[in-house]
Design an enzyme around this catalytic site. Structure first.
Site, PDB file in Angstrom:
ATOM      1  N   ASP A 153       0.839  -1.203   0.000  1.00  0.00           N
ATOM      2  CA  ASP A 153       0.000   0.000   0.000  1.00  0.00           C
ATOM      3  C   ASP A 153       0.873   1.252   0.000  1.00  0.00           C
ATOM      4  O   ASP A 153       1.583   1.524   0.966  1.00  0.00           O
ATOM      5  CB  ASP A 153      -0.874   0.009   1.265  1.00  0.00           C
ATOM      6  N   TYR A 172       3.245   9.672  -0.335  1.00  0.00           N
ATOM      7  CA  TYR A 172       4.382   9.059   0.357  1.00  0.00           C
ATOM      8  C   TYR A 172       5.697   9.248  -0.418  1.00  0.00           C
ATOM      9  O   TYR A 172       6.762   8.936   0.101  1.00  0.00           O
ATOM     10  CB  TYR A 172       4.158   7.548   0.588  1.00  0.00           C
ATOM     11  N   LYS A 191      -2.738   5.865  -3.994  1.00  0.00           N
ATOM     12  CA  LYS A 191      -3.781   6.861  -3.699  1.00  0.00           C
ATOM     13  C   LYS A 191      -3.407   8.170  -4.365  1.00  0.00           C
ATOM     14  O   LYS A 191      -2.228   8.548  -4.336  1.00  0.00           O
ATOM     15  CB  LYS A 191      -3.913   7.081  -2.186  1.00  0.00           C
ATOM     16  N   HIS A 200      -7.211   9.780  -1.734  1.00  0.00           N
ATOM     17  CA  HIS A 200      -6.528   9.697  -0.433  1.00  0.00           C
ATOM     18  C   HIS A 200      -7.357  10.321   0.684  1.00  0.00           C
ATOM     19  O   HIS A 200      -7.391   9.810   1.795  1.00  0.00           O
ATOM     20  CB  HIS A 200      -5.166  10.367  -0.520  1.00  0.00           C
TER      21      HIS A 200
HETATM   22  P1  NAD Z   1       0.638   1.317  11.930  1.00  0.00           P
HETATM   23  O1  NAD Z   1      -0.456   1.182  12.899  1.00  0.00           O
HETATM   24  O2  NAD Z   1       0.841   0.266  10.907  1.00  0.00           O
HETATM   25  O3  NAD Z   1       1.942   1.491  12.812  1.00  0.00           O
HETATM   26  C1  NAD Z   1       3.213   1.498  12.237  1.00  0.00           C
HETATM   27  C2  NAD Z   1       4.260   1.595  13.339  1.00  0.00           C
HETATM   28  O4  NAD Z   1       4.052   0.519  14.275  1.00  0.00           O
HETATM   29  C3  NAD Z   1       5.656   1.392  12.781  1.00  0.00           C
HETATM   30  O5  NAD Z   1       6.249   2.609  12.511  1.00  0.00           O
HETATM   31  C4  NAD Z   1       6.354   0.676  13.893  1.00  0.00           C
HETATM   32  O6  NAD Z   1       6.941   1.638  14.735  1.00  0.00           O
HETATM   33  C5  NAD Z   1       5.293  -0.001  14.659  1.00  0.00           C
HETATM   34  N1  NAD Z   1       5.272  -1.467  14.456  1.00  0.00           N
HETATM   35  C6  NAD Z   1       5.068  -2.179  13.316  1.00  0.00           C
HETATM   36  N2  NAD Z   1       5.066  -3.483  13.543  1.00  0.00           N
HETATM   37  C7  NAD Z   1       5.281  -3.625  14.871  1.00  0.00           C
HETATM   38  C8  NAD Z   1       5.375  -4.749  15.710  1.00  0.00           C
HETATM   39  N3  NAD Z   1       5.247  -5.989  15.243  1.00  0.00           N
HETATM   40  N4  NAD Z   1       5.595  -4.537  17.042  1.00  0.00           N
HETATM   41  C9  NAD Z   1       5.721  -3.294  17.537  1.00  0.00           C
HETATM   42  N5  NAD Z   1       5.621  -2.180  16.776  1.00  0.00           N
HETATM   43  C10 NAD Z   1       5.405  -2.353  15.453  1.00  0.00           C
HETATM   44  O7  NAD Z   1       0.499   2.777  11.286  1.00  0.00           O
HETATM   45  P2  NAD Z   1       0.559   3.417   9.852  1.00  0.00           P
HETATM   46  O8  NAD Z   1       1.877   3.230   9.217  1.00  0.00           O
HETATM   47  O9  NAD Z   1       0.080   4.796   9.985  1.00  0.00           O
HETATM   48  O10 NAD Z   1      -0.542   2.615   9.025  1.00  0.00           O
HETATM   49  C11 NAD Z   1      -0.222   1.516   8.194  1.00  0.00           C
HETATM   50  C12 NAD Z   1      -0.325   1.871   6.727  1.00  0.00           C
HETATM   51  O11 NAD Z   1      -1.598   2.435   6.426  1.00  0.00           O
HETATM   52  C13 NAD Z   1       0.641   2.982   6.280  1.00  0.00           C
HETATM   53  O12 NAD Z   1       1.961   2.552   6.127  1.00  0.00           O
HETATM   54  C14 NAD Z   1      -0.008   3.429   4.999  1.00  0.00           C
HETATM   55  O13 NAD Z   1       0.256   2.528   3.942  1.00  0.00           O
HETATM   56  C15 NAD Z   1      -1.473   3.402   5.404  1.00  0.00           C
HETATM   57  N6  NAD Z   1      -1.946   4.704   5.908  1.00  0.00           N
HETATM   58  C16 NAD Z   1      -2.921   5.347   5.221  1.00  0.00           C
HETATM   59  C17 NAD Z   1      -3.433   6.558   5.664  1.00  0.00           C
HETATM   60  C18 NAD Z   1      -4.502   7.215   4.863  1.00  0.00           C
HETATM   61  O14 NAD Z   1      -4.819   8.387   5.128  1.00  0.00           O
HETATM   62  N7  NAD Z   1      -5.095   6.512   3.915  1.00  0.00           N
HETATM   63  C19 NAD Z   1      -2.952   7.141   6.837  1.00  0.00           C
HETATM   64  C20 NAD Z   1      -1.956   6.475   7.540  1.00  0.00           C
HETATM   65  C21 NAD Z   1      -1.463   5.269   7.071  1.00  0.00           C
END
Ligand code: NAD
Length: 284
Positions: free
Chosen positions: A43, A48, A76, A107
């Site tokens: 994704d 990004y 997106k 997005h």
């Molecule tokens: P997330 O909830 O996936 O958290 C990511 C963070 O969690 C990482 O930086 C890391 O520090 C930690 N992490 C990951 N695996 C772990 C584990 N096994 N144990 C402990 N900590 C861990 O948050 P995110 O990145 O915001 O969301 C995931 C994805 O969703 C993004 O990468 C992106 O592709 C998408 N996203 C979309 C939007 C949108 O507006 N559409 C907004 C935010 C994110």
């Protein structure tokens, strides 16, 4: 990896890798490793600034024998109206350079959402995109797209986790066959999700980690989830969530953790904000 059939007829893996805030300089390595350890859904987004690097890593996998239809790419656009969106779609298709994109989302809500949606529908009809959807759409913004859609959105990607299960949004999505896709499934690693005591207890019972149980809860309840990490070990850990079976009692205990309040939406007090009350405020 289990998959979910979208209203477009395409099948999306239920768990993938998100690359928000993955620096372009390491994105190719991260996506290459993700594919190596078994991820089949990636994704990304124009926002990004790492689409080209995602595309390069995927092309490398294809050159080594991976079938294109075994990988699912989401991106997106953030563009308002028909013309601007046509350009944005072309830019993403060119940056990824993988032929048709599996899923393209708006997005977040735009001033001219219907114009943007029309451009996405045309991209499907022209074979440039296989499925289209929304992200961060609530209330009137969502209704406006649904009302005018010739092609119904396949997904709405919104913040969702075991602590914020989007119960108020779900009925509208279910009514229109729109699947919930979760961003921030681990609470963006900040707090709350990963140190919840119930999650920790269920995790211990399965010899698993809290992160795995948080993701397993989504997988088992039909939510498409895309946790982000740049660490190979965590990629493996998070993917392992798909193999964790949860009992009905455990699912019930985890369902009870819902606070109805978001964690990751910036700029608002975390404990009393639900975006469903405010159709649109810009995410980070
Ligand atoms: P997330 O909830 O996936 O958290 C990511 C963070 O969690 C990482 O930086 C890391 O520090 C930690 N992490 C990951 N695996 C772990 C584990 N096994 N144990 C402990 N900590 C861990 O948050 P995110 O990145 O915001 O969301 C995931 C994805 O969703 C993004 O990468 C992106 O592709 C998408 N996203 C979309 C939007 C949108 O507006 N559409 C907004 C935010 C994110």
């Amino acid at each position: 990896m289990d998959g979910i059939t979208l209203s477009s007829g395409t099948r999306i893996p239920v768990l993938g890798l998100g690359v928000y805030q993955t620096p372009p300089g390491i994105t190719e390595r991260v996506v290459r490793e993700a594919i190596e350890v078994g991820y089949r859904l990636i994704d990304t987004a124009q926002y990004y600034r790492n689409e080209a690097q995602v595309g390069r890593a995927v092309r490398e996998a294809l050159s080594q024998g991976m079938a294109r239809e075994d990988l699912f790419l989401t991106t997106k656009i953030m563009a308002s109206g028909h013309e601007e969106s046509r350009r944005a779609i072309a830019e993403s298709v060119a940056a990824l350079d993988l032929g048709p994109i599996d899923l393209m989302l708006i997005h977040w809500p735009q001033e001219d959402g219907p114009g943007t949606w029309r451009a996405l529908e045309e991209a499907v009809e022209a074979g440039r995109v296989r499925a289209i959807g929304l992200s961060n759409f609530y209330g009137q913004d969502l209704e406006e797209i649904i009302r005018g859609a010739r092609i119904m959105p396949a997904v709405n990607q919104v913040e969702s986790s075991v602590l914020y299960q989007q119960r108020r949004l779900m009925p509208a999505l279910d009514r229109h066959g729109i699947r919930l896709e979760a961003w921030g499934p681990l609470g963006q690693g900040r707090r709350g999700v990963l140190d919840d005591p119930v999650l920790a207890r269920v995790a211990r019972a399965h010899g698993a980690t809290p992160a795995q149980v948080a993701l397993a809860f989504q997988v088992r309840t039909g939510v498409i989830t895309i946790p982000k990490t740049v660490s190979r070990d965590r990629m493996v850990e998070n993917l392992g969530a798909a193999d964790i079976g949860l009992s009905a009692a455990e699912l019930e205990q985890l369902a009870a953790l819902d606070t109805g309040r978001c964690i990751g939406w910036p700029g608002f007090p975390e404990q009393d904000y639900d975006p469903a009350d405010h159709p649109f405020s810009p995410p980070a």
